[in-house]
Scaffold this active site. Structure first.
Site, PDB file in Angstrom:
ATOM      1  N   LYS A 111       0.868  -1.163  -0.010  1.00 17.29           N
ATOM      2  CA  LYS A 111      -0.082  -0.017   0.066  1.00 17.29           C
ATOM      3  C   LYS A 111       0.879   1.129  -0.006  1.00 17.29           C
ATOM      4  O   LYS A 111       0.455   2.256  -0.614  1.00 17.29           O
ATOM      5  CB  LYS A 111      -1.028  -0.019   1.154  1.00 17.29           C
ATOM      6  CG  LYS A 111      -0.261  -0.030   2.277  1.00 17.29           C
ATOM      7  CD  LYS A 111      -1.547  -0.330   3.640  1.00 17.29           C
ATOM      8  CE  LYS A 111      -0.829  -0.349   4.979  1.00 17.29           C
ATOM      9  NZ  LYS A 111      -0.059  -1.337   5.061  1.00 17.29           N
TER      10      LYS A 111
ATOM     11  N   ARG B 294      12.254  -6.746   2.332  1.00 18.85           N
ATOM     12  CA  ARG B 294      12.257  -5.301   2.258  1.00 18.85           C
ATOM     13  C   ARG B 294      13.581  -4.440   2.695  1.00 18.85           C
ATOM     14  O   ARG B 294      13.919  -4.961   3.659  1.00 18.85           O
ATOM     15  CB  ARG B 294      10.835  -4.670   2.892  1.00 18.85           C
ATOM     16  CG  ARG B 294      11.056  -3.261   3.118  1.00 18.85           C
ATOM     17  CD  ARG B 294       9.624  -2.777   3.194  1.00 18.85           C
ATOM     18  NE  ARG B 294       9.012  -3.064   4.731  1.00 18.85           N
ATOM     19  CZ  ARG B 294       7.672  -3.013   5.332  1.00 18.85           C
ATOM     20  NH1 ARG B 294       6.938  -2.111   4.583  1.00 18.85           N
ATOM     21  NH2 ARG B 294       7.467  -3.205   6.414  1.00 18.85           N
TER      22      ARG B 294
ATOM     23  N   ARG C 246       1.746  -7.948  13.767  1.00 16.50           N
ATOM     24  CA  ARG C 246       0.986  -7.158  13.191  1.00 16.50           C
ATOM     25  C   ARG C 246       0.004  -7.344  12.284  1.00 16.50           C
ATOM     26  O   ARG C 246      -0.953  -6.609  12.181  1.00 16.50           O
ATOM     27  CB  ARG C 246       2.084  -6.412  12.108  1.00 16.50           C
ATOM     28  CG  ARG C 246       3.015  -5.442  12.902  1.00 16.50           C
ATOM     29  CD  ARG C 246       4.311  -5.195  12.017  1.00 16.50           C
ATOM     30  NE  ARG C 246       4.258  -4.409  10.847  1.00 16.50           N
ATOM     31  CZ  ARG C 246       5.243  -4.467   9.835  1.00 16.50           C
ATOM     32  NH1 ARG C 246       6.088  -5.394  10.068  1.00 16.50           N
ATOM     33  NH2 ARG C 246       4.813  -3.644   8.781  1.00 16.50           N
TER      34      ARG C 246
ATOM     35  N   ARG D  66      -7.027   3.071  11.255  1.00 17.93           N
ATOM     36  CA  ARG D  66      -6.513   1.774  11.632  1.00 17.93           C
ATOM     37  C   ARG D  66      -7.519   1.231  12.568  1.00 17.93           C
ATOM     38  O   ARG D  66      -7.302  -0.176  12.728  1.00 17.93           O
ATOM     39  CB  ARG D  66      -5.369   2.028  12.093  1.00 17.93           C
ATOM     40  CG  ARG D  66      -4.191   1.017  11.316  1.00 17.93           C
ATOM     41  CD  ARG D  66      -2.978   1.453  11.717  1.00 17.93           C
ATOM     42  NE  ARG D  66      -1.823   0.445  11.450  1.00 17.93           N
ATOM     43  CZ  ARG D  66      -0.817   0.794  10.568  1.00 17.93           C
ATOM     44  NH1 ARG D  66      -0.934   1.724   9.818  1.00 17.93           N
ATOM     45  NH2 ARG D  66      -0.253  -0.378  10.254  1.00 17.93           N
TER      46      ARG D  66
ATOM     47  N   ARG E 299      13.665  -2.639   8.375  1.00 14.69           N
ATOM     48  CA  ARG E 299      12.912  -1.968   9.538  1.00 14.69           C
ATOM     49  C   ARG E 299      12.655  -2.879  10.587  1.00 14.69           C
ATOM     50  O   ARG E 299      12.695  -3.945  10.593  1.00 14.69           O
ATOM     51  CB  ARG E 299      11.427  -1.768   8.966  1.00 14.69           C
ATOM     52  CG  ARG E 299      11.050  -0.306   8.734  1.00 14.69           C
ATOM     53  CD  ARG E 299       9.750  -0.211   7.718  1.00 14.69           C
ATOM     54  NE  ARG E 299       8.597  -0.504   8.585  1.00 14.69           N
ATOM     55  CZ  ARG E 299       7.271  -0.453   7.827  1.00 14.69           C
ATOM     56  NH1 ARG E 299       7.304   0.127   7.061  1.00 14.69           N
ATOM     57  NH2 ARG E 299       6.399  -0.866   8.616  1.00 14.69           N
TER      58      ARG E 299
HETATM   59  P1  AP5 Z   1       5.186  -1.687   1.127  1.00 11.86           P
HETATM   60  O1  AP5 Z   1       4.705  -0.862   0.142  1.00 11.86           O
HETATM   61  O2  AP5 Z   1       6.337  -1.429   1.883  1.00 11.86           O
HETATM   62  O3  AP5 Z   1       4.031  -2.270   2.041  1.00 11.86           O
HETATM   63  P2  AP5 Z   1       3.195  -1.656   2.977  1.00 11.86           P
HETATM   64  O4  AP5 Z   1       1.815  -2.092   2.859  1.00 11.86           O
HETATM   65  O5  AP5 Z   1       3.419  -0.225   2.981  1.00 11.86           O
HETATM   66  O6  AP5 Z   1       3.613  -2.356   4.176  1.00 11.86           O
HETATM   67  P3  AP5 Z   1       4.122  -1.648   5.940  1.00 11.86           P
HETATM   68  O7  AP5 Z   1       5.065  -2.707   6.749  1.00 11.86           O
HETATM   69  O8  AP5 Z   1       4.407  -0.210   5.553  1.00 11.86           O
HETATM   70  O9  AP5 Z   1       2.585  -1.568   6.277  1.00 11.86           O
HETATM   71  P4  AP5 Z   1       2.275  -1.352   7.870  1.00 11.86           P
HETATM   72  O10 AP5 Z   1       0.800  -0.924   7.979  1.00 11.86           O
HETATM   73  O11 AP5 Z   1       2.360  -2.717   8.591  1.00 11.86           O
HETATM   74  O12 AP5 Z   1       3.391  -0.147   8.373  1.00 11.86           O
HETATM   75  P5  AP5 Z   1       2.928   1.125   8.806  1.00 11.86           P
HETATM   76  O13 AP5 Z   1       4.228   1.975   8.199  1.00 11.86           O
HETATM   77  O14 AP5 Z   1       1.806   1.701   8.055  1.00 11.86           O
HETATM   78  O15 AP5 Z   1       5.632  -3.138   0.543  1.00 11.86           O
HETATM   79  C1  AP5 Z   1       6.404  -4.190   1.035  1.00 11.86           C
HETATM   80  C2  AP5 Z   1       7.630  -4.834   0.389  1.00 11.86           C
HETATM   81  O16 AP5 Z   1       7.004  -5.500  -0.898  1.00 11.86           O
HETATM   82  C3  AP5 Z   1       8.676  -3.698  -0.247  1.00 11.86           C
HETATM   83  O17 AP5 Z   1       9.774  -4.335   0.073  1.00 11.86           O
HETATM   84  C4  AP5 Z   1       8.026  -3.336  -1.792  1.00 11.86           C
HETATM   85  O18 AP5 Z   1       9.311  -3.170  -2.406  1.00 11.86           O
HETATM   86  C5  AP5 Z   1       7.625  -4.798  -1.825  1.00 11.86           C
HETATM   87  N1  AP5 Z   1       6.321  -4.999  -2.899  1.00 11.86           N
HETATM   88  C6  AP5 Z   1       5.238  -3.957  -2.997  1.00 11.86           C
HETATM   89  N2  AP5 Z   1       4.319  -4.245  -3.775  1.00 11.86           N
HETATM   90  C7  AP5 Z   1       4.897  -5.469  -4.451  1.00 11.86           C
HETATM   91  C8  AP5 Z   1       4.437  -6.135  -5.278  1.00 11.86           C
HETATM   92  N3  AP5 Z   1       3.149  -5.961  -6.198  1.00 11.86           N
HETATM   93  N4  AP5 Z   1       4.958  -7.349  -5.690  1.00 11.86           N
HETATM   94  C9  AP5 Z   1       6.286  -7.634  -4.966  1.00 11.86           C
HETATM   95  N5  AP5 Z   1       6.594  -6.888  -4.194  1.00 11.86           N
HETATM   96  C10 AP5 Z   1       5.956  -5.701  -3.736  1.00 11.86           C
HETATM   97  O19 AP5 Z   1       2.778   1.178  10.262  1.00 11.86           O
HETATM   98  C11 AP5 Z   1       3.993   1.151  11.096  1.00 11.86           C
HETATM   99  C12 AP5 Z   1       3.872   0.965  12.479  1.00 11.86           C
HETATM  100  O20 AP5 Z   1       3.375   2.241  12.701  1.00 11.86           O
HETATM  101  C13 AP5 Z   1       2.309   0.255  13.027  1.00 11.86           C
HETATM  102  O21 AP5 Z   1       2.591  -1.293  13.048  1.00 11.86           O
HETATM  103  C14 AP5 Z   1       1.828   0.893  14.134  1.00 11.86           C
HETATM  104  O22 AP5 Z   1       2.926   0.558  15.251  1.00 11.86           O
HETATM  105  C15 AP5 Z   1       2.248   2.507  13.936  1.00 11.86           C
HETATM  106  N6  AP5 Z   1       0.910   2.946  13.148  1.00 11.86           N
HETATM  107  C16 AP5 Z   1       0.989   3.442  12.155  1.00 11.86           C
HETATM  108  N7  AP5 Z   1      -0.115   3.993  11.735  1.00 11.86           N
HETATM  109  C17 AP5 Z   1      -0.798   3.794  12.756  1.00 11.86           C
HETATM  110  C18 AP5 Z   1      -2.253   4.254  13.263  1.00 11.86           C
HETATM  111  N8  AP5 Z   1      -2.951   4.843  12.646  1.00 11.86           N
HETATM  112  N9  AP5 Z   1      -2.603   3.852  14.451  1.00 11.86           N
HETATM  113  C19 AP5 Z   1      -1.712   3.368  15.450  1.00 11.86           C
HETATM  114  N10 AP5 Z   1      -0.352   2.956  15.239  1.00 11.86           N
HETATM  115  C20 AP5 Z   1      -0.288   3.086  13.945  1.00 11.86           C
HETATM  116 MG    MG Z   2       4.016   1.201   4.080  1.00 10.46          MG
END
Ligand code: AP5
Ligand code: MG
Length: 221
Positions: free
Chosen positions: A19, A132, A175, A94, A164
């Protein structure tokens, strides 16, 4: 209070679904800034701010950051002038509390809102997050599916890439568990309101992007 107008795209999907990758691509194409709560929190950690110090351990365990902090960083970011024509949300809302807060504020402005689910299986998530690599500038790579030009080095700013903290297998499991519990009811809301676009995320990055754009055009975005 959130000041909202025009287009708001909300990206959903399990951790590692792509995403963030897709949100960034759509952001460039549609000239809408991305607001990623995960990125905002990681920036706070990098800058060693009070907020960063408070959330560092929580995030590395795969748990949610406190609501108070999420509200604070969202409100701070939304004040920026670049959100005038709309914006893309990645990682927010979320849970039900965040959804209700967003809905309450959406009613106060004219807005075209769409939720986009990048749908992938838990098995695919584990495989993707293992490969990643990220940069402090916000760029994301995958050693196999989206490698940088120079191994271990960011294409955009030449900095060293890293893994990360929350991409360890045990943290990924936690997660995913939280995602399925908290995010499913939110998707129901957008689905019932005919505002949910479901995209098959288990395709190449380019094909996923094409499918999203096709759907956005159908919805006149
Ligand atoms: P990537 O694009 O990085 O995936 P993503 O869906 O963004 O994954 P995240 O790990 O960032 O999601 P998340 O929701 O766990 O973390 P967030 O940062 O929001 O792609 C993943 C990998 O796959 C990459 O290597 C990419 O190159 C590859 N890829 C992409 N597309 C592909 C494809 N089609 N085919 C093959 N490979 C592909 O949140 C982190 C933490 O912050 C949370 O766990 C929580 O602790 C906190 N947090 C964030 N938001 C909140 C909130 N609203 N409330 C409370 N806590 C929060
Ligand atoms: Mg992300």
């Amino acid at each position: 209070m959130l000041k909202i107008n025009k287009t708001i795209l909300i990206f959903f999907g399990p951790p590692g679904s792509g995403k963030g990758t897709q949100a960034e691509m759509i952001s460039k194409k549609f000239k809408l800034p991305t607001i990623s709560t995960g990125e905002l929190l990681r920036q706070e950690i990098k800058d060693r701010t009070k907020t960063g110090k408070e959330v560092e351990k929580i995030i590395s365990k795969g748990k949610y950051a406190p609501e108070r902090i999420i509200k604070e960083i969202i409100l701070k970011r939304i004040k920026n002038k670049d959100v005038k024509a709309g914006y893309i949300l990645d990682g927010y809302p979320r849970n039900k509390k965040q959804l209700n807060y967003l809905i309450k504020n959406l009613k106060q402005g004219e807005v075209n809102v769409l939720a986009i689910l990048v749908d992938v299986s838990d098995k695919e998530v584990r495989s993707r997050l293992g490969g990643r690599r990220v940069c402090g500038c916000g760029a994301t790579y995958h050693i196999k599916f989206n490698p940088p030009k120079k191994k271990g080095i960011c294409d955009l700013c030449d900095s060293k890439l890293y893994i990360r903290d929350d991409d360890k297998p045990s943290v990924i499991a936690s997660r995913l568990k939280i995602y399925h519990k908290e995010v499913a009811p939110i998707l129901d809301y957008w689905n019932k309101n005919d505002k949910l676009i479901k995209i098959n995320g288990e395709q190449s990055i380019e094909k996923v992007q094409k499918d999203i754009i096709k759907e956005l055009k159908k919805h006149k975005i």
